[in-house]
Write a protein that holds these residues in place. Structure first.
Motif, PDB file in Angstrom:
ATOM      1  N   THR A  30       8.403  -2.346 -11.263  1.00 43.40           N
ATOM      2  CA  THR A  30       7.015  -2.802 -11.179  1.00 43.40           C
ATOM      3  C   THR A  30       6.673  -3.860 -12.222  1.00 43.40           C
ATOM      4  O   THR A  30       5.523  -4.301 -12.278  1.00 43.40           O
ATOM      5  CB  THR A  30       6.037  -1.620 -11.318  1.00 43.40           C
ATOM      6  OG1 THR A  30       6.163  -1.063 -12.631  1.00 43.40           O
ATOM      7  CG2 THR A  30       6.296  -0.548 -10.277  1.00 43.40           C
ATOM      8  N   ARG A  35       0.070  -4.818  -8.044  1.00 44.88           N
ATOM      9  CA  ARG A  35      -0.146  -3.658  -7.187  1.00 44.88           C
ATOM     10  C   ARG A  35       1.126  -3.363  -6.415  1.00 44.88           C
ATOM     11  O   ARG A  35       1.934  -4.255  -6.181  1.00 44.88           O
ATOM     12  CB  ARG A  35      -1.295  -3.910  -6.219  1.00 44.88           C
ATOM     13  CG  ARG A  35      -2.640  -3.949  -6.928  1.00 44.88           C
ATOM     14  CD  ARG A  35      -3.693  -4.441  -5.997  1.00 44.88           C
ATOM     15  NE  ARG A  35      -3.546  -5.905  -5.963  1.00 44.88           N
ATOM     16  CZ  ARG A  35      -4.496  -6.729  -5.583  1.00 44.88           C
ATOM     17  NH1 ARG A  35      -5.644  -6.263  -5.198  1.00 44.88           N
ATOM     18  NH2 ARG A  35      -4.301  -8.024  -5.581  1.00 44.88           N
ATOM     19  N   ALA A  37       2.640  -0.874  -2.985  1.00 38.06           N
ATOM     20  CA  ALA A  37       2.473   0.085  -1.898  1.00 38.06           C
ATOM     21  C   ALA A  37       3.787   0.161  -1.130  1.00 38.06           C
ATOM     22  O   ALA A  37       4.593  -0.772  -1.148  1.00 38.06           O
ATOM     23  CB  ALA A  37       1.341  -0.326  -0.971  1.00 38.06           C
ATOM     24  N   ASP A  69      -3.252  12.414  -7.891  1.00 35.57           N
ATOM     25  CA  ASP A  69      -4.377  11.507  -8.096  1.00 35.57           C
ATOM     26  C   ASP A  69      -3.947  10.066  -8.370  1.00 35.57           C
ATOM     27  O   ASP A  69      -4.776   9.173  -8.509  1.00 35.57           O
ATOM     28  CB  ASP A  69      -5.285  12.009  -9.223  1.00 35.57           C
ATOM     29  CG  ASP A  69      -4.620  12.016 -10.588  1.00 35.57           C
ATOM     30  OD1 ASP A  69      -3.376  11.933 -10.663  1.00 35.57           O
ATOM     31  OD2 ASP A  69      -5.353  12.115 -11.586  1.00 35.57           O
ATOM     32  N   GLN A  70      -2.625   9.818  -8.404  1.00 41.17           N
ATOM     33  CA  GLN A  70      -2.107   8.462  -8.602  1.00 41.17           C
ATOM     34  C   GLN A  70      -1.442   7.913  -7.340  1.00 41.17           C
ATOM     35  O   GLN A  70      -0.762   6.893  -7.382  1.00 41.17           O
ATOM     36  CB  GLN A  70      -1.120   8.443  -9.770  1.00 41.17           C
ATOM     37  CG  GLN A  70      -1.782   8.756 -11.092  1.00 41.17           C
ATOM     38  CD  GLN A  70      -0.783   8.774 -12.242  1.00 41.17           C
ATOM     39  OE1 GLN A  70       0.423   8.696 -12.052  1.00 41.17           O
ATOM     40  NE2 GLN A  70      -1.306   8.872 -13.439  1.00 41.17           N
ATOM     41  N   ASP A  72      -2.273   7.047  -3.168  1.00 35.46           N
ATOM     42  CA  ASP A  72      -3.100   6.961  -1.965  1.00 35.46           C
ATOM     43  C   ASP A  72      -2.129   7.015  -0.798  1.00 35.46           C
ATOM     44  O   ASP A  72      -1.141   6.266  -0.786  1.00 35.46           O
ATOM     45  CB  ASP A  72      -3.886   5.659  -1.926  1.00 35.46           C
ATOM     46  CG  ASP A  72      -4.872   5.539  -3.079  1.00 35.46           C
ATOM     47  OD1 ASP A  72      -5.547   6.542  -3.369  1.00 35.46           O
ATOM     48  OD2 ASP A  72      -4.949   4.453  -3.676  1.00 35.46           O
ATOM     49  N   GLY A  88       0.260   4.197  -1.557  1.00 34.06           N
ATOM     50  CA  GLY A  88      -0.069   3.291  -2.648  1.00 34.06           C
ATOM     51  C   GLY A  88       0.134   3.969  -3.990  1.00 34.06           C
ATOM     52  O   GLY A  88      -0.192   5.149  -4.153  1.00 34.06           O
ATOM     53  N   TYR A  89       0.677   3.225  -4.944  1.00 27.02           N
ATOM     54  CA  TYR A  89       0.959   3.758  -6.282  1.00 27.02           C
ATOM     55  C   TYR A  89      -0.092   3.265  -7.260  1.00 27.02           C
ATOM     56  O   TYR A  89      -0.347   2.067  -7.362  1.00 27.02           O
ATOM     57  CB  TYR A  89       2.360   3.313  -6.735  1.00 27.02           C
ATOM     58  CG  TYR A  89       2.744   3.775  -8.112  1.00 27.02           C
ATOM     59  CD1 TYR A  89       2.911   5.126  -8.390  1.00 27.02           C
ATOM     60  CD2 TYR A  89       2.951   2.862  -9.136  1.00 27.02           C
ATOM     61  CE1 TYR A  89       3.280   5.553  -9.654  1.00 27.02           C
ATOM     62  CE2 TYR A  89       3.323   3.285 -10.407  1.00 27.02           C
ATOM     63  CZ  TYR A  89       3.484   4.626 -10.659  1.00 27.02           C
ATOM     64  OH  TYR A  89       3.853   5.046 -11.909  1.00 27.02           O
ATOM     65  N   ARG A  90      -0.706   4.190  -8.021  1.00 34.21           N
ATOM     66  CA  ARG A  90      -1.723   3.853  -9.018  1.00 34.21           C
ATOM     67  C   ARG A  90      -1.267   4.160 -10.446  1.00 34.21           C
ATOM     68  O   ARG A  90      -2.043   4.030 -11.380  1.00 34.21           O
ATOM     69  CB  ARG A  90      -3.000   4.638  -8.749  1.00 34.21           C
ATOM     70  CG  ARG A  90      -3.699   4.248  -7.479  1.00 34.21           C
ATOM     71  CD  ARG A  90      -4.952   5.104  -7.315  1.00 34.21           C
ATOM     72  NE  ARG A  90      -5.715   4.715  -6.176  1.00 34.21           N
ATOM     73  CZ  ARG A  90      -6.811   3.963  -6.230  1.00 34.21           C
ATOM     74  NH1 ARG A  90      -7.245   3.524  -7.390  1.00 34.21           N
ATOM     75  NH2 ARG A  90      -7.462   3.667  -5.148  1.00 34.21           N
ATOM     76  N   GLY A  91      -0.040   4.608 -10.597  1.00 34.30           N
ATOM     77  CA  GLY A  91       0.457   5.020 -11.913  1.00 34.30           C
ATOM     78  C   GLY A  91       0.853   3.855 -12.799  1.00 34.30           C
ATOM     79  O   GLY A  91       0.643   2.686 -12.468  1.00 34.30           O
ATOM     80  N   TRP A  92       1.486   4.195 -13.938  1.00 32.93           N
ATOM     81  CA  TRP A  92       1.808   3.199 -14.961  1.00 32.93           C
ATOM     82  C   TRP A  92       3.279   3.148 -15.352  1.00 32.93           C
ATOM     83  O   TRP A  92       3.649   2.400 -16.244  1.00 32.93           O
ATOM     84  CB  TRP A  92       0.959   3.459 -16.207  1.00 32.93           C
ATOM     85  CG  TRP A  92      -0.481   3.376 -15.900  1.00 32.93           C
ATOM     86  CD1 TRP A  92      -1.349   4.417 -15.742  1.00 32.93           C
ATOM     87  CD2 TRP A  92      -1.248   2.200 -15.661  1.00 32.93           C
ATOM     88  NE1 TRP A  92      -2.598   3.968 -15.428  1.00 32.93           N
ATOM     89  CE2 TRP A  92      -2.566   2.588 -15.381  1.00 32.93           C
ATOM     90  CE3 TRP A  92      -0.954   0.841 -15.658  1.00 32.93           C
ATOM     91  CZ2 TRP A  92      -3.581   1.694 -15.092  1.00 32.93           C
ATOM     92  CZ3 TRP A  92      -1.969  -0.055 -15.380  1.00 32.93           C
ATOM     93  CH2 TRP A  92      -3.254   0.377 -15.106  1.00 32.93           C
TER      94      TRP A  92
END
Length: 124
Positions: A30, A35, A37, A69-70, A72, A88-92
């Motif tokens: 990443t 973003r 997905a 929660d990270q 979608d 979808g990935y919202r992590g770090w």
């Protein structure tokens, strides 16, 4: 540029094939991504197969499931035949991969691509 084509990169995440066991896709780096997905597609299915995301700091060890929660997701617990899903990935974490899970059955035709929106555009 306002077109989508020039603003995304597509990276193979799970080689399309008839899968007969649980397994992991490629580690997606990443670094430089704004973003990320995954798009998962399925063909014929005989069994109870699912998908989840895993993350790692170095891309080779320490893989853990991404917290709910990270992520979608449109993917149900059991993937249906002839379908497409988004995750979808919202992590770090730096590296993310798709993991195919198997609870029962014999096989599923499945593949996936990671779609990245690079921080620098246009995408290569």
């Amino acid at each position: 540029m306002r077109d989508l084509y020039s603003n995304i990169a597509a990276i193979p995440a799970l080689v399309p094939a008839v899968q007969s066991a649980a397994g992991q896709g490629a580690a997606i780096d990443t670094l430089g991504a704004g973003r990320l997905a995954f798009v998962v597609t399925t063909g014929a299915a005989d069994g109870n197969f699912g998908v989840k995301l895993q993350e790692s700091d170095n891309g080779s060890t320490g893989w853990t499931d991404v917290a709910a929660d990270q992520v979608d997701s449109t993917a149900p617990a059991t993937l249906a035949a002839d379908s497409a899903y988004r995750l979808g990935y919202r992590g770090w974490k730096r590296y993310v991969r798709l993991s195919l899970t198997k609870a029962s059955g014999t096989s599923i035709a499945a593949g996936a691509v990671a779609v990245i929106v690079p921080q620098t555009r246009p995408a290569a």
